[in-house]
Design an enzyme around this catalytic site. Structure first.
Site, PDB file in Angstrom:
ATOM      1  N   CYS A 105       0.912  -1.212   0.013  1.00  0.00           N
ATOM      2  CA  CYS A 105       0.159  -0.101  -0.019  1.00  0.00           C
ATOM      3  C   CYS A 105       0.948   1.239   0.049  1.00  0.00           C
ATOM      4  O   CYS A 105       2.121   1.183   0.356  1.00  0.00           O
ATOM      5  CB  CYS A 105      -0.828  -0.113   1.244  1.00  0.00           C
ATOM      6  SG  CYS A 105      -1.852  -1.366   1.493  1.00  0.00           S
ATOM      7  N   ARG A 139       2.501   1.345  -5.964  1.00  0.00           N
ATOM      8  CA  ARG A 139       2.840   0.339  -4.890  1.00  0.00           C
ATOM      9  C   ARG A 139       1.732  -0.535  -4.747  1.00  0.00           C
ATOM     10  O   ARG A 139       1.536  -1.422  -3.839  1.00  0.00           O
ATOM     11  CB  ARG A 139       3.080   1.099  -3.785  1.00  0.00           C
ATOM     12  CG  ARG A 139       4.329   2.173  -3.635  1.00  0.00           C
ATOM     13  CD  ARG A 139       4.316   3.026  -2.511  1.00  0.00           C
ATOM     14  NE  ARG A 139       4.500   2.116  -1.205  1.00  0.00           N
ATOM     15  CZ  ARG A 139       5.546   1.507  -0.701  1.00  0.00           C
ATOM     16  NH1 ARG A 139       6.753   1.948  -1.069  1.00  0.00           N
ATOM     17  NH2 ARG A 139       5.349   0.906   0.440  1.00  0.00           N
ATOM     18  N   TRP A 188      -3.061  -2.309  -1.648  1.00  0.00           N
ATOM     19  CA  TRP A 188      -3.025  -3.480  -2.211  1.00  0.00           C
ATOM     20  C   TRP A 188      -3.478  -4.660  -1.324  1.00  0.00           C
ATOM     21  O   TRP A 188      -3.011  -4.629  -0.331  1.00  0.00           O
ATOM     22  CB  TRP A 188      -1.479  -3.922  -2.502  1.00  0.00           C
ATOM     23  CG  TRP A 188      -1.088  -5.225  -3.326  1.00  0.00           C
ATOM     24  CD1 TRP A 188      -1.206  -5.257  -4.739  1.00  0.00           C
ATOM     25  CD2 TRP A 188      -1.156  -6.198  -2.618  1.00  0.00           C
ATOM     26  NE1 TRP A 188      -1.047  -6.429  -4.987  1.00  0.00           N
ATOM     27  CE2 TRP A 188      -0.661  -7.348  -3.821  1.00  0.00           C
ATOM     28  CE3 TRP A 188      -0.890  -6.811  -1.580  1.00  0.00           C
ATOM     29  CZ2 TRP A 188      -0.363  -8.589  -3.529  1.00  0.00           C
ATOM     30  CZ3 TRP A 188      -0.609  -8.239  -1.127  1.00  0.00           C
ATOM     31  CH2 TRP A 188      -0.483  -9.063  -2.229  1.00  0.00           C
ATOM     32  N   ASN A 219      -0.173   0.237   6.415  1.00  0.00           N
ATOM     33  CA  ASN A 219       0.614  -0.585   5.283  1.00  0.00           C
ATOM     34  C   ASN A 219       1.152  -1.696   6.076  1.00  0.00           C
ATOM     35  O   ASN A 219       1.759  -1.105   7.126  1.00  0.00           O
ATOM     36  CB  ASN A 219       1.678   0.201   4.580  1.00  0.00           C
ATOM     37  CG  ASN A 219       2.365  -0.521   3.943  1.00  0.00           C
ATOM     38  OD1 ASN A 219       1.834  -1.687   3.262  1.00  0.00           O
ATOM     39  ND2 ASN A 219       3.489  -0.112   3.234  1.00  0.00           N
ATOM     40  N   GLY A 220       0.802  -2.844   5.590  1.00  0.00           N
ATOM     41  CA  GLY A 220       1.491  -3.873   6.785  1.00  0.00           C
ATOM     42  C   GLY A 220       0.382  -4.832   6.982  1.00  0.00           C
ATOM     43  O   GLY A 220      -0.581  -4.951   6.443  1.00  0.00           O
ATOM     44  N   GLU A 265      14.121 -15.057 -15.576  1.00  0.00           N
ATOM     45  CA  GLU A 265      13.569 -13.726 -15.478  1.00  0.00           C
ATOM     46  C   GLU A 265      12.869 -13.254 -16.747  1.00  0.00           C
ATOM     47  O   GLU A 265      12.014 -12.902 -16.682  1.00  0.00           O
ATOM     48  CB  GLU A 265      14.895 -12.858 -15.538  1.00  0.00           C
ATOM     49  CG  GLU A 265      14.579 -11.448 -15.640  1.00  0.00           C
ATOM     50  CD  GLU A 265      13.775 -10.593 -14.650  1.00  0.00           C
ATOM     51  OE1 GLU A 265      13.342 -11.469 -13.604  1.00  0.00           O
ATOM     52  OE2 GLU A 265      13.168  -9.813 -14.572  1.00  0.00           O
ATOM     53  N   LYS A 289       8.775 -11.765 -16.561  1.00  0.00           N
ATOM     54  CA  LYS A 289       8.664 -10.600 -17.314  1.00  0.00           C
ATOM     55  C   LYS A 289       7.261 -10.840 -17.993  1.00  0.00           C
ATOM     56  O   LYS A 289       6.403  -9.938 -17.918  1.00  0.00           O
ATOM     57  CB  LYS A 289       9.636 -10.080 -17.980  1.00  0.00           C
ATOM     58  CG  LYS A 289      10.777  -9.594 -17.423  1.00  0.00           C
ATOM     59  CD  LYS A 289      10.691  -8.080 -16.830  1.00  0.00           C
ATOM     60  CE  LYS A 289      10.118  -8.189 -15.269  1.00  0.00           C
ATOM     61  NZ  LYS A 289      10.697  -8.709 -14.311  1.00  0.00           N
ATOM     62  N   GLU A 311       4.344 -11.609 -15.836  1.00  0.00           N
ATOM     63  CA  GLU A 311       3.631 -10.830 -14.775  1.00  0.00           C
ATOM     64  C   GLU A 311       2.933  -9.449 -15.596  1.00  0.00           C
ATOM     65  O   GLU A 311       2.298  -8.596 -14.972  1.00  0.00           O
ATOM     66  CB  GLU A 311       4.736 -10.353 -13.640  1.00  0.00           C
ATOM     67  CG  GLU A 311       5.945  -9.604 -14.393  1.00  0.00           C
ATOM     68  CD  GLU A 311       6.695  -9.002 -12.971  1.00  0.00           C
ATOM     69  OE1 GLU A 311       6.212  -8.704 -12.036  1.00  0.00           O
ATOM     70  OE2 GLU A 311       8.103  -9.048 -13.290  1.00  0.00           O
ATOM     71  N   LYS A 331       4.828  -2.933  -6.548  1.00  0.00           N
ATOM     72  CA  LYS A 331       6.066  -2.754  -6.649  1.00  0.00           C
ATOM     73  C   LYS A 331       6.906  -3.163  -5.614  1.00  0.00           C
ATOM     74  O   LYS A 331       8.033  -3.697  -6.005  1.00  0.00           O
ATOM     75  CB  LYS A 331       6.177  -1.282  -7.132  1.00  0.00           C
ATOM     76  CG  LYS A 331       7.650  -0.825  -7.459  1.00  0.00           C
ATOM     77  CD  LYS A 331       8.237  -1.564  -8.398  1.00  0.00           C
ATOM     78  CE  LYS A 331       9.704  -1.496  -9.109  1.00  0.00           C
ATOM     79  NZ  LYS A 331       9.813  -2.291 -10.006  1.00  0.00           N
TER      80      LYS A 331
HETATM   81  C1  AGP Z   1       9.799  -8.239 -10.558  1.00  0.00           C
HETATM   82  O1  AGP Z   1       9.405  -7.736 -11.837  1.00  0.00           O
HETATM   83  C2  AGP Z   1       8.818  -8.179  -9.626  1.00  0.00           C
HETATM   84  N1  AGP Z   1       8.278  -6.927  -9.583  1.00  0.00           N
HETATM   85  C3  AGP Z   1       9.180  -8.749  -8.337  1.00  0.00           C
HETATM   86  O2  AGP Z   1       9.432 -10.134  -8.448  1.00  0.00           O
HETATM   87  C4  AGP Z   1      10.190  -8.083  -7.598  1.00  0.00           C
HETATM   88  O3  AGP Z   1      11.541  -8.545  -8.215  1.00  0.00           O
HETATM   89  C5  AGP Z   1      10.167  -8.519  -6.236  1.00  0.00           C
HETATM   90  O4  AGP Z   1       9.110  -8.465  -5.338  1.00  0.00           O
HETATM   91  C6  AGP Z   1      11.524  -8.281  -5.336  1.00  0.00           C
HETATM   92  O5  AGP Z   1      11.319  -7.231  -5.063  1.00  0.00           O
HETATM   93  P1  AGP Z   1      12.559  -5.972  -4.542  1.00  0.00           P
HETATM   94  O6  AGP Z   1      13.933  -6.322  -5.418  1.00  0.00           O
HETATM   95  O7  AGP Z   1      12.201  -4.786  -4.545  1.00  0.00           O
HETATM   96  O8  AGP Z   1      13.197  -6.649  -3.260  1.00  0.00           O
END
Ligand code: AGP
Length: 614
Positions: A2, A27, A75, A101-102, A487, A491, A494, A609
């Site tokens: 959030c 976020r 979120w 948030n949490g 990776e 991509k 997601e 994010k």
């Molecule tokens: C990657 O595209 C995603 N957004 C997600 O897997 C992200 O890499 C993961 O949540 C880790 O985030 P961070 O690098 O901020 O710790």
């Protein structure tokens, strides 16, 4: 997760809160809301399902004149996206409003107790218990009472993580914030004060930042601010300066942040290298590594707890460190690490990789490593983030804000920093000057080579037109490019919601090859490297089963043109650096497929994010 933005000052709060929510929307974005304290002490609150623009529409025609307020973009963790579950949450009398948030781990127990005391709940969320706990604390106070005392009393009953902002009709004109486990920072303006979960919401107003630490509480009003601990003791906090500019967090001429951030790859590599290469000595100069050399005895093992894309960067880093430094390296999902940590000790370097520096599992992994007295090094992009501040040593990516939820430039920066770490560790062991120099020399050429890989974007777009409607993809790679395959698949899945699986190419025959048909294409990362011939064998096995092949290959390779249906060429580079170039066409492919599918590329469904909850 959030996003929280709150304000106490002399200007109308509402426009500031809304603008802040737009900057925080990456976020989390399934509902949003605001609450503003009016001069007469009444708190006005409006909430909406959907995006911030839906909230803005709900607010049209609503007059909010107050100069103290809170806002939230959600979120969902507990309770589906709905107006009732949107923040801010209020108490029974609509006089205390909270954004959170949490995760309140003991919310069921607390809710039951409050229900028995006659409190009436209006949402399914864990967060709402906070409003009622504060209400109960206020009711129990001898007059005069202060909101900050009621908040710290309420938080005594809470288990779990929180970053909260609270306003109340009782103690109007005051904004109280507190944190434990979820990020919260104060913005110190000129006669106005802010609190937010992310600096992106503050950079337009002030660069003077105070980072709250766990179990600290901020009391803000148009007259000033104070920081206390939960035992009501004032805490002296340094005012730090926020780096980065507003334009960094804007799309410029690109349609999406993700497109902009993919195209920033050459600059991102340069920024990761800047000032850190000692070419003559074939090594690296980074403050954190110098203190590592002083602080800890010989590093005998490396453990990398991380999540998602950062975990895949760690996998590539493992190959780099083991090949060039000869140090056993283990990459562990941070969510596993915190409950099943591998043996750690003073000779185990724990390297936490995190773009946001706020991922809850990775943050907890750092804390667990420190409890076990293992030296902790963070590779982080967001300056001043929790992981950056809690790890004993840190290397910043300096990649600039990454707004697109799908991580792209951060991955390339992480790989660049990991190659520097591998050289540094290697030169602490048996890596020769000449080998160190050859790696560092190739790194200097990488930005231009990344630009060449980006120039193939139109070709990638053509492939996305051909394959954009396919629902299943297999991504294969070997050695350094097994993480690239993982990776690339992440991509695609997601942001386009197509199913994609990344696999070690050598594993294909142990099951995944059963998936291969002419409607289940395979993306194979096959640069001219030490395992190229083996990867070619995999391509032939797929061809024999009528599988379509999209190959990422080294420019000038004419052999593969006879085998693959489509080829995306990348410039030649040394094997350990091939993931940095090979991932670029995969990022572009995911982007163009998602674009063709009309997906919300920067804010894909169900994602956020920064995963600041377990
Ligand atoms: C990657 O595209 C995603 N957004 C997600 O897997 C992200 O890499 C993961 O949540 C880790 O985030 P961070 O690098 O901020 O710790």
């Amino acid at each position: 997760m959030c996003g929280i933005i709150s304000y106490a000052g002399k200007r109308k709060a509402l426009p500031i809160l809304l603008e802040g929510l737009y900057r925080l929307e990456y976020r989390g974005y399934d509902s949003a809301g605001v609450a503003v304290v009016e001069k007469n002490g009444v708190v006005q609150s409006v909430r909406a399902v959907g995006r911030v623009e839906d909230l803005a529409s709900s607010l049209s025609g609503v007059d909010m004149h107050g100069t103290v307020g809170i806002a939230h973009t959600r979120w969902a963790t507990h309770g589906a996206p709905s107006v009732a579950n949107a923040h801010p949450h209020a108490d029974c009398k609509n006089s205390v409003f909270v954004v959170h948030n949490g995760i309140i781990e003991n919310h069921n127990h607390v809710r039951s107790a409050l229900l028995r005391e006659g409190h009436v709940f209006s949402s399914e969320t864990d967060s709402e218990v906070l409003a009622h706990l504060i209400e109960r604390a206020l009711a129990g106070y001898r007059k005069p009472f202060f909101l900050e005392d009621a908040v710290s009393e309420a938080l005594r009953h809470v288990e779990g993580t929180f970053g909260i902002a609270v306003v109340s009709a009782h103690d109007a004109g005051k904004l109280v914030v507190a944190r434990r486990g979820s990020p919260l920072l104060l913005g110190i303006g000129d006669g106005e004060f802010f609190a937010a979960s992310d600096s992106a919401a503050l950079v337009r107003h002030t660069r003077r930042i105070v980072y709250l630490d766990d179990n600290e509480l901020g009391i803000l009003s148009p007259q000033g601010y104070e920081v206390r601990n939960f035992r009501h003791k004032p805490v002296a906090k340094a005012i730090e300066t926020l780096v980065g500019s507003l334009s960094d967090a804007q799309k410029g001429q690109y349609e999406h942040f993700m497109a902009k951030e993919i195209h920033e790859a050459p600059d991102v590599i340069r920024n990761a290298l800047r000032g850190r290469v000692l070419y003559h000595d074939g090594t690296v100069k980074i403050g954190a590594l110098d203190s590592l050399a002083k602080k800890s005895a010989r590093i005998e093992r490396v453990v990398i707890p991380s999540c998602g894309t950062s975990f895949y960067a760690g996998l590539a880093g493992k190959y780099m460190i083991e090949e060039f430094a000869g140090i056993p390296t283990e990459v562990v999902h941070a969510s596993e690490f915190r409950y099943a940590p591998p043996p750690l000790g003073a000779h185990t370097l724990v390297v936490a990789i995190s773009q946001s520096g706020e991922t809850a599992d990775t943050l907890e992994a750092v804390r667990e490593a420190k409890r076990k007295r293992a030296p902790t090094l963070a590779i982080v992009n967001v300056v001043g983030s929790s992981i950056a501040r809690e790890a004993q040593m840190g290397i910043y990516n300096y990649a600039g804000p990454e707004i697109g939820v799908a991580s792209t430039k951060a991955f390339i920066s992480q790989l660049t920093v990991l190659s520097l770490l591998a050289v540094w560790l290697g030169r602490q062991h048996s890596l020769s000057v000449s080998t160190g120099r050859s790696i560092l020399e190739e790194l200097q050429y990488l930005p231009q080579k990344a630009a060449v890989a980006l120039a193939a974007a139109p070709r990638v777009r053509e492939l996305a037109e051909i394959y954009g409607a396919y629902d299943n993809f297999l991504y294969l790679g070997r050695k350094y490019n097994w993480p690239t395959a993982l990776e690339g698949a992440l991509k695609l899945k997601e942001i386009s919601y197509a199913h994609a699986e990344g696999y070690a190419a050598g594993e294909m025959k142990h099951g995944p090859i059963a998936l291969v048909t002419d409607t289940f294409p395979t993306v194979v990362i096959a640069p001219s490297d030490s395992v190229y011939e083996k990867t070619i064998s995999n391509i032939q096995e797929i061809k024999a089963r009528r599988g379509k092949i999209i190959a990422v290959a080294t420019e000038g390779n004419t052999e593969i043109e006879k085998l693959a249906d489509h080829i995306l060429f990348i410039p030649k580079t040394i094997e350990m650096l091939t993931p940095i170039l090979a991932v670029i066409p995969l990022q572009l492919f995911a982007y163009y497929v998602a674009h063709k599918r009309g997906c919300d590329i920067d804010k894909p469904r169900n994602l956020a994010k920064s995963v600041t909850v377990e």
